[in-house]
Write a protein that holds these residues in place. Sequence first.
Motif, PDB file in Angstrom:
ATOM      1  N   ASP A 108       0.824  -1.215   0.000  1.00 25.04           N
ATOM      2  CA  ASP A 108       0.000   0.000   0.000  1.00 25.04           C
ATOM      3  C   ASP A 108       0.859   1.267   0.000  1.00 25.04           C
ATOM      4  O   ASP A 108       0.539   2.241   0.677  1.00 25.04           O
ATOM      5  CB  ASP A 108      -0.955   0.012   1.204  1.00 25.04           C
ATOM      6  N   CYS A 109       1.939   1.241  -0.755  1.00 24.03           N
ATOM      7  CA  CYS A 109       2.860   2.380  -0.822  1.00 24.03           C
ATOM      8  C   CYS A 109       2.853   2.973  -2.231  1.00 24.03           C
ATOM      9  O   CYS A 109       2.359   2.373  -3.179  1.00 24.03           O
ATOM     10  CB  CYS A 109       4.279   1.951  -0.447  1.00 24.03           C
ATOM     11  N   SER A 110       3.455   4.167  -2.346  1.00 22.93           N
ATOM     12  CA  SER A 110       3.571   4.778  -3.668  1.00 22.93           C
ATOM     13  C   SER A 110       4.819   5.636  -3.743  1.00 22.93           C
ATOM     14  O   SER A 110       5.349   6.088  -2.719  1.00 22.93           O
ATOM     15  CB  SER A 110       2.339   5.632  -3.985  1.00 22.93           C
ATOM     16  N   PHE A 111       5.276   5.856  -4.983  1.00 16.64           N
ATOM     17  CA  PHE A 111       6.416   6.737  -5.226  1.00 16.64           C
ATOM     18  C   PHE A 111       6.096   7.621  -6.420  1.00 16.64           C
ATOM     19  O   PHE A 111       5.743   7.132  -7.494  1.00 16.64           O
ATOM     20  CB  PHE A 111       7.690   5.942  -5.491  1.00 16.64           C
ATOM     21  N   SER A 112       6.234   8.933  -6.228  1.00 16.32           N
ATOM     22  CA  SER A 112       5.939   9.893  -7.290  1.00 16.32           C
ATOM     23  C   SER A 112       7.082  10.875  -7.503  1.00 16.32           C
ATOM     24  O   SER A 112       6.898  11.910  -8.141  1.00 16.32           O
ATOM     25  CB  SER A 112       4.649  10.665  -6.963  1.00 16.32           C
ATOM     26  N   GLY A 113       8.247  10.544  -6.959  1.00 19.50           N
ATOM     27  CA  GLY A 113       9.397  11.430  -7.066  1.00 19.50           C
ATOM     28  C   GLY A 113      10.311  11.062  -8.215  1.00 19.50           C
ATOM     29  O   GLY A 113       9.873  10.615  -9.276  1.00 19.50           O
ATOM     30  N   VAL A 114      11.618  11.243  -7.987  1.00 22.05           N
ATOM     31  CA  VAL A 114      12.633  10.960  -9.000  1.00 22.05           C
ATOM     32  C   VAL A 114      13.691  10.042  -8.400  1.00 22.05           C
ATOM     33  O   VAL A 114      14.244  10.338  -7.337  1.00 22.05           O
ATOM     34  CB  VAL A 114      13.309  12.252  -9.504  1.00 22.05           C
ATOM     35  N   VAL A 115      13.954   8.923  -9.066  1.00 26.95           N
ATOM     36  CA  VAL A 115      15.067   8.041  -8.706  1.00 26.95           C
ATOM     37  C   VAL A 115      16.116   8.175  -9.801  1.00 26.95           C
ATOM     38  O   VAL A 115      15.849   7.913 -10.972  1.00 26.95           O
ATOM     39  CB  VAL A 115      14.631   6.577  -8.572  1.00 26.95           C
ATOM     40  N   GLN A 116      17.303   8.564  -9.395  1.00 30.30           N
ATOM     41  CA  GLN A 116      18.386   8.785 -10.347  1.00 30.30           C
ATOM     42  C   GLN A 116      19.603   7.992  -9.893  1.00 30.30           C
ATOM     43  O   GLN A 116      20.051   8.123  -8.754  1.00 30.30           O
ATOM     44  CB  GLN A 116      18.715  10.272 -10.415  1.00 30.30           C
ATOM     45  N   VAL A 117      20.131   7.150 -10.770  1.00 31.17           N
ATOM     46  CA  VAL A 117      21.304   6.363 -10.422  1.00 31.17           C
ATOM     47  C   VAL A 117      22.478   6.821 -11.277  1.00 31.17           C
ATOM     48  O   VAL A 117      22.375   6.921 -12.497  1.00 31.17           O
ATOM     49  CB  VAL A 117      21.042   4.846 -10.577  1.00 31.17           C
ATOM     50  N   HIS A 118      23.578   7.157 -10.606  1.00 28.99           N
ATOM     51  CA  HIS A 118      24.818   7.538 -11.272  1.00 28.99           C
ATOM     52  C   HIS A 118      25.832   6.432 -11.046  1.00 28.99           C
ATOM     53  O   HIS A 118      26.164   6.119  -9.902  1.00 28.99           O
ATOM     54  CB  HIS A 118      25.357   8.857 -10.705  1.00 28.99           C
ATOM     55  N   HIS A 119      26.329   5.865 -12.104  1.00 29.34           N
ATOM     56  CA  HIS A 119      27.296   4.781 -11.975  1.00 29.34           C
ATOM     57  C   HIS A 119      28.703   5.359 -12.007  1.00 29.34           C
ATOM     58  O   HIS A 119      29.136   5.915 -13.015  1.00 29.34           O
ATOM     59  CB  HIS A 119      27.122   3.767 -13.102  1.00 29.34           C
ATOM     60  N   ILE A 120      29.404   5.236 -10.862  1.00 28.71           N
ATOM     61  CA  ILE A 120      30.741   5.824 -10.786  1.00 28.71           C
ATOM     62  C   ILE A 120      31.811   4.811 -10.396  1.00 28.71           C
ATOM     63  O   ILE A 120      32.980   5.146 -10.307  1.00 28.71           O
ATOM     64  CB  ILE A 120      30.761   6.994  -9.782  1.00 28.71           C
ATOM     65  N   LYS A 121      31.406   3.554 -10.127  1.00 27.04           N
ATOM     66  CA  LYS A 121      32.377   2.533  -9.757  1.00 27.04           C
ATOM     67  C   LYS A 121      32.252   1.353 -10.718  1.00 27.04           C
ATOM     68  O   LYS A 121      31.509   1.393 -11.692  1.00 27.04           O
ATOM     69  CB  LYS A 121      32.155   2.094  -8.302  1.00 27.04           C
ATOM     70  N   GLU A 122      32.975   0.284 -10.410  1.00 23.41           N
ATOM     71  CA  GLU A 122      33.015  -0.858 -11.320  1.00 23.41           C
ATOM     72  C   GLU A 122      31.859  -1.821 -11.107  1.00 23.41           C
ATOM     73  O   GLU A 122      31.694  -2.770 -11.860  1.00 23.41           O
ATOM     74  CB  GLU A 122      34.339  -1.606 -11.136  1.00 23.41           C
ATOM     75  N   ASP A 123      31.041  -1.619 -10.076  1.00 24.22           N
ATOM     76  CA  ASP A 123      29.940  -2.525  -9.794  1.00 24.22           C
ATOM     77  C   ASP A 123      28.691  -2.124 -10.572  1.00 24.22           C
ATOM     78  O   ASP A 123      28.535  -0.989 -11.015  1.00 24.22           O
ATOM     79  CB  ASP A 123      29.629  -2.530  -8.298  1.00 24.22           C
ATOM     80  N   ILE A 124      27.774  -3.083 -10.695  1.00 25.98           N
ATOM     81  CA  ILE A 124      26.480  -2.806 -11.311  1.00 25.98           C
ATOM     82  C   ILE A 124      25.660  -1.920 -10.389  1.00 25.98           C
ATOM     83  O   ILE A 124      25.618  -2.120  -9.178  1.00 25.98           O
ATOM     84  CB  ILE A 124      25.738  -4.123 -11.592  1.00 25.98           C
TER      85      ILE A 124
END
Length: 255
Positions: free
Chosen positions: A189-205
């Motif tokens: 019963d949850c919701s998300f209406s914002g912004v998810v931003q992923v910046h890849h800066i290392k060698e991992d996924i």
Amino acid sequence: MCFAGSRQSGGVMGAAGWATALFVASTLLLDAARCDEVTIRSMDEFLAWNARIENKNPIDDVVTLETDLDFASLPKVNVRYIGLAATRRPFTGTFNGNNHTISNLVMLNMGGLIQEAALFGEIASGGTVRNLNFDSSCMFQGSFAASVAAYMSGGIIENVHSAAVVNGMQAGGIVANVTATKAAVVVKDCSFSGVVQVHHIKEDISRAGAALAYLFTSPDVTVSNFTSTGTIYGVSTKEEVHMGSLVGEASSSTK
């Protein structure tokens, strides 16, 4: 019934209010009695309770929020200011937000010694967070970033709604990482209406999801009645970025 903090009225604290909150917090730290039930009616009381749990492990208080929490008067904080967000001290109690709203909570923890950014560092078996809102003025930035919890190894998140900005290597609208556990994990019963931003800066996924960023060998995970109207995007110059409208990546089954 425990009482956490002073009962000063008012919303945004000035210098005097901040000084008072610190004084009350230091006084409460001298009290060795455990606080099992807490009612929070002001920012002063939240900060005082936050200081009181600084050395509590696990954090098992039963908390009832009776006011909105506006962090505008605080500096842009790292998790040292928010004892709830400390990792390795899991939350196993109950936090009932009573449908109140958290605003202007900004955690900027990318690249430092502390790299988690969320209201709770970890929610573990027995822990419940319910009936809480994060508005669009909130921002969580860290290697493991989310509105509610950086890690979840058990427990329940229910009726939590976030419009926050979440930025990280493992970034989830509600939870960043569901860690290896045999305990049940429930987000409903949850919701998300914002912004998810992923910046890849290392060698991992890197991973990004509106509900959860990464499910790691957790066989009993349930996400139900989740609504996502937010934006999810990623930038990578090295390795892969896994993104999803619900979960960024699952290494085990999810109901």
